[in-house]
Design a protein around this motif. Sequence first.
Motif: not given
Length: 395
Positions: A113-121
Amino acid sequence: MSIMLRSILSLVPLEIRKDKKHYIVEDTDSREFYEMNKVSIEAIYLIQQSFQLSEIERQLKEKYPDEEVNILDFAEQLLDLNLIREIDGVKIETNPKKKESLGFLWISPKIGKFFFNTYAYFIYSLLFVINVILLGCYPSLFPHYKDLFVFNFMVFNIPLLAGLTILLVFIHEFGHILAMRANNLPTKLGIGHRLFLVVFETDMEAVWKLPSKNRNGLYLAGICFDSVILSIALFSQLIFKNEPGVFLGIMKIIVLDTFIRMVYQCCVFMKTDLYYLIENVLGCFNLMESAQQLIKKQLPFKFSQKAEVIFESEKKMVLLYSVFYFIGVFLSVSLYAIFYIPQLLYALKTVLPGLEKPLTSLPFWDAALFSLQILIVFMLLLISWRKKYIRKSHM
């Protein structure tokens, strides 16, 4: 044992989830997934209540008068899929499906989730746009087929390319793995091929456990990591343009390799990440098989093929995909014409004359070892093809 209208069936353990248009049925023993329409799901529910097939057909015809209902045909399909456990109390003897073990459970979902969340996307999307702008504004950054040849001796170029490609593809696939773990799903990493290219493959079958809207990010995860790598390589060329030639040469190979693989994702006549994304967005599965069937019907000569079920509501989408199917074929041919074939011809033209040199000379051994490297690559490709053929022959 034959199935008759008076038969009562017992099914293997199933999980049924509503999808965009139809339903996803999971065989929990084998972890295989199937798409079925509402009538089929109603039939399964009635079978699970131990109704005779004749009674099930009567109820379905009464409830769905506009649908073509043939319960015996449906039961035979379930039998072919190994979804029937017993017929009239008699156990069905079938070859047990091999349940492949999935892993990477040691990666915490919090890391994913650190690498794939709303901000990361959002960041990944921004980097993708920046990469397009950089390639458009700085023609010198755009990849060229000769970027592959960093060293004068070809024998050094192939290991460098192979090593970087393996690393970059692993990073791409690790993006999928982290996205799967972000959703607490197991997966595994295997090896396969796309046309003439040997590739890693992440098992993403478990994504069918998620709602449709949550699958898109998992399909795009590899491209997200590609965008990061491409940004690093492009900015490195701009910032460290006075660095030694080998460093810039490696950055150019990274741009070349990553750019080709990202364009390759658009070749949706193969089951690339973007192909699965399109399927999921449209809610229309088996697009490739349906489009191939549609295309073959228009050809003057006929193919022997297994017919795919094309739902009436999906015909327009299959037709639209057929257009992108041909665009993908064009892109694939273009990649070979612009990059792969010129690279091979240039390498052969440069190195093969070395075989005429004395046995003790560097050009001779450069040509000999280069030829051996090419042979190894083709052997790996043949092994991948053989594995795929054996897998299909056992289905």
